[in-house]
Design an enzyme around this catalytic site. Structure first.
Site, short mmCIF file in Angstrom:
data_model
loop_
_atom_site.label_atom_id
_atom_site.label_comp_id
_atom_site.label_asym_id
_atom_site.label_seq_id
_atom_site.Cartn_x
_atom_site.Cartn_y
_atom_site.Cartn_z
N HIS A 1 -83.81 -26.63 1.51
CA HIS A 1 -85.25 -26.66 1.21
C HIS A 1 -85.77 -28.10 1.20
CE1 HIS A 1 -88.91 -25.08 -0.94
NE2 HIS A 1 -88.96 -26.35 -1.30
N GLU A 2 -85.10 -28.97 0.47
CA GLU A 2 -85.57 -30.35 0.36
C GLU A 2 -85.33 -31.11 1.68
OE1 GLU A 2 -87.41 -31.29 -2.00
OE2 GLU A 2 -87.07 -29.52 -3.23
N HIS B 1 -88.22 -30.44 4.02
CA HIS B 1 -89.38 -31.30 3.72
C HIS B 1 -89.17 -32.69 4.34
CE1 HIS B 1 -91.38 -28.54 1.08
NE2 HIS B 1 -90.49 -28.61 0.11
#
Length: 204
Positions: free
Chosen positions: A28-29, A32
């Site tokens: 997820h990170e 980004h």
């Protein structure tokens, strides 16, 4: 209930859930960071975030809360809005939940094609469920979550207000307090989406 309780009652479940969480939060990170990097923002790379190394993304306090309270967070990826622009911020914000939906999709496909052993079912259902939860939760349009940044990109005046709120002292604690107070309706929303996904892939 925190994960720590599983250590004594079901160590195998603890390892599976902990590994699935570490994988899902890291991807997820990373999503980004990778998206911002591709859009021309050097900030995530400067902070060493364009990597799949969990140590660069997992937050010590957030991980501790996951272990003892069952709710935590990863380390937010630093992004400069001036470098990516309004629509770039939308894509950077959306990249995290989209990555979790992609992982859930892969898990659902593997559930269909792999032999249905007890281990594969447990691992893949856990991965699928965790990633659906992460995607839905992060798309809720409240400050500090990806949903608020997507909404802020779509409505610039609201985005400025949200950014001002997030810059306030104790904004993190206020948001955490709100999430705690609203945990029941948020939980019902996530449960309903999760049940729908499981029904869609034929698991319920």
């Amino acid at each position: 209930m925190g994960l720590i309780n599983l250590l004594s009652t079901n160590p195998t479940a603890f390892v599976i859930i902990a590994a699935a969480l570490a994988l899902s939060l890291t991807v997820h990170e990373f999503a980004h960071a990778w998206t911002a990097d591709r859009l021309g923002d050097p900030t995530p790379r400067r902070f060493g975030r364009v990597t799949l190394n969990p140590a660069r993304h997992l937050d010590p306090l957030g991980t501790l809360l996951l272990l003892i309270a069952g709710f935590g967070f990863a380390r937010p990826v630093p992004v400069s809005p001036a470098n990516v622009g309004r629509w770039g911020m939308l894509w950077v914000a959306a990249a995290g939940p989209l990555s979790n939906l992609l992982i859930a999709l892969v898990a659902a496909v593997l559930l269909k094609v792999l032999p249905p052993t007890a281990l594969t079912l447990t691992v893949l259902v856990t991965v699928l469920g965790i990633n659906v939860v992460l995607a839905v939760f992060n798309l809720i349009p409240i400050p500090l979550l990806d949903g608020s940044r997507i909404l802020g990109a779509l409505v610039p005046s609201l985005g400025r207000s949200l950014a001002q709120f997030e810059a306030m002292p104790f904004s993190f604690l206020l948001v955490m307090g709100f999430i705690y107070l609203a945990r029941e309706p948020i939980g019902r929303l996530i449960d309903s989406v999760q049940r729908g996904v499981l029904q869609l892939v034929g698991l319920t």
